[in-house]
Design an enzyme around this catalytic site. Sequence first.
Site, PDB file in Angstrom:
ATOM      1  N   LYS A  53       0.846  -1.202   0.000  1.00  0.00           N
ATOM      2  CA  LYS A  53       0.000   0.000   0.000  1.00  0.00           C
ATOM      3  C   LYS A  53       0.875   1.244   0.000  1.00  0.00           C
ATOM      4  O   LYS A  53       0.660   2.171  -0.775  1.00  0.00           O
ATOM      5  CB  LYS A  53      -0.944  -0.004   1.216  1.00  0.00           C
ATOM      6  CG  LYS A  53      -2.134  -0.926   1.025  1.00  0.00           C
ATOM      7  CD  LYS A  53      -2.902  -1.172   2.308  1.00  0.00           C
ATOM      8  CE  LYS A  53      -3.963  -2.253   2.069  1.00  0.00           C
ATOM      9  NZ  LYS A  53      -4.548  -2.792   3.281  1.00  0.00           N
ATOM     10  N   GLN A  97      -5.204  -1.415   9.421  1.00  0.00           N
ATOM     11  CA  GLN A  97      -5.124  -2.766   8.850  1.00  0.00           C
ATOM     12  C   GLN A  97      -5.798  -3.782   9.784  1.00  0.00           C
ATOM     13  O   GLN A  97      -5.485  -3.828  10.981  1.00  0.00           O
ATOM     14  CB  GLN A  97      -3.642  -3.129   8.621  1.00  0.00           C
ATOM     15  CG  GLN A  97      -3.431  -4.456   7.936  1.00  0.00           C
ATOM     16  CD  GLN A  97      -3.919  -4.484   6.496  1.00  0.00           C
ATOM     17  OE1 GLN A  97      -3.694  -3.567   5.730  1.00  0.00           O
ATOM     18  NE2 GLN A  97      -4.608  -5.545   6.129  1.00  0.00           N
ATOM     19  N   ASP A 120     -11.428   2.817   3.646  1.00  0.00           N
ATOM     20  CA  ASP A 120     -11.784   1.393   3.572  1.00  0.00           C
ATOM     21  C   ASP A 120     -13.302   1.221   3.452  1.00  0.00           C
ATOM     22  O   ASP A 120     -13.783   0.141   3.112  1.00  0.00           O
ATOM     23  CB  ASP A 120     -11.290   0.672   4.849  1.00  0.00           C
ATOM     24  CG  ASP A 120     -10.249  -0.394   4.545  1.00  0.00           C
ATOM     25  OD1 ASP A 120     -10.080  -0.741   3.364  1.00  0.00           O
ATOM     26  OD2 ASP A 120      -9.621  -0.881   5.507  1.00  0.00           O
TER      27      ASP A 120
END
Length: 295
Positions: A53, A97, A120
């Site tokens: 990422k 995460q 997200d």
Amino acid sequence: MSMVIDGKAFAAGLRERVAQAVKIIGSQNGVTPGLAVVLVGEDPASQVYVRNKGKQTVEAGMDSFEYKLPVDTSEQDLLALVAQLNNDPAVNGILVQLPLPKHIDASKVINSISIDKDVDGFHTENVGKLSIGEDSLVPCTPAGCLMLLKDHIGDLTGKNAVIVGRSNIVGKPVSMLLLRESCTVTIAHSRTRDLPAVCRQADIVVAAVGVPELVKGDWIKSGAVVIDVGINRVDGKDGKSKLVGDVDYAAAMEVADGVTPVPGGVGPMTIACLLRNTVIATCRKNGIEIPSVIT
Ligand code: NAP
């Protein structure tokens, strides 16, 4: 003839378009999008995701902020970091995460992220907005599935779509996105009766299960399009481990119109959509029109 739906190539093109969008808003508005990624602990798969990422964020011309916290970080300290990032004007997107260590309440942490920076798309408010069809930041893997389907099929109106899996991060949001495209959506799961028969009705099958090669070739209707979200590590014949999806790829390719491979299908779309979401969040925050290269 069955086609390989090449998510790797599509994702590379999308990342290129994101980079163009970053240049446009940089030169016209003097703004550089920034993405903060927070990793708690040392889960090897998560470490790889976070590294990729960061790398792809920088390659797209954006600012990348990485926070690697020890596994015993307290929930309070993590919430304090999220609050700090919420208030940081250089940060337009925040990703924590998952999975988080067991002593941390993941939903509390996700819901502490400002909804405008929730790239997200997992914040309860963004989930609700997606369900009622309002503009929201859409979860990345489901957004990637939709892009590949639209690119391969075009108009999805009226298609019978069977989604195998009802998780909050894949199955449910994919279902909402396909409903929004006017598909007739069936959500199947571990308690579904006669799953093969349900799948055989589908013009579109999206498998997000986590069971290696669960979906067999004779579950697929001739000419259907198959999106395989699964990533499963199994032992290969040569004694080395390999990745397979939730679909028996070779058998599905015999009957389907198109199938995403694993690896190289849905997987690469996730980060590309994350970068796109970060640019969208940046534009919304600054009242900038979203560059048409990524709409
Ligand atoms: P999950 O949270 O474990 O959910 C799995 C779903 O599959 C559940 O709804 C479960 O049903 C259903 N299921 C399990 N066994 C089944 C069976 N035998 N028949 C029918 N349904 C069954 O998994 P997830 O997070 O959605 O992830 C699914 C897969 O996608 C995993 O392989 C994961 O690694 C992969 N993934 C890939 C990406 C990416 O490409 N970037 C991103 C996310 C996930 P119940 O609800 O009834 O238990």
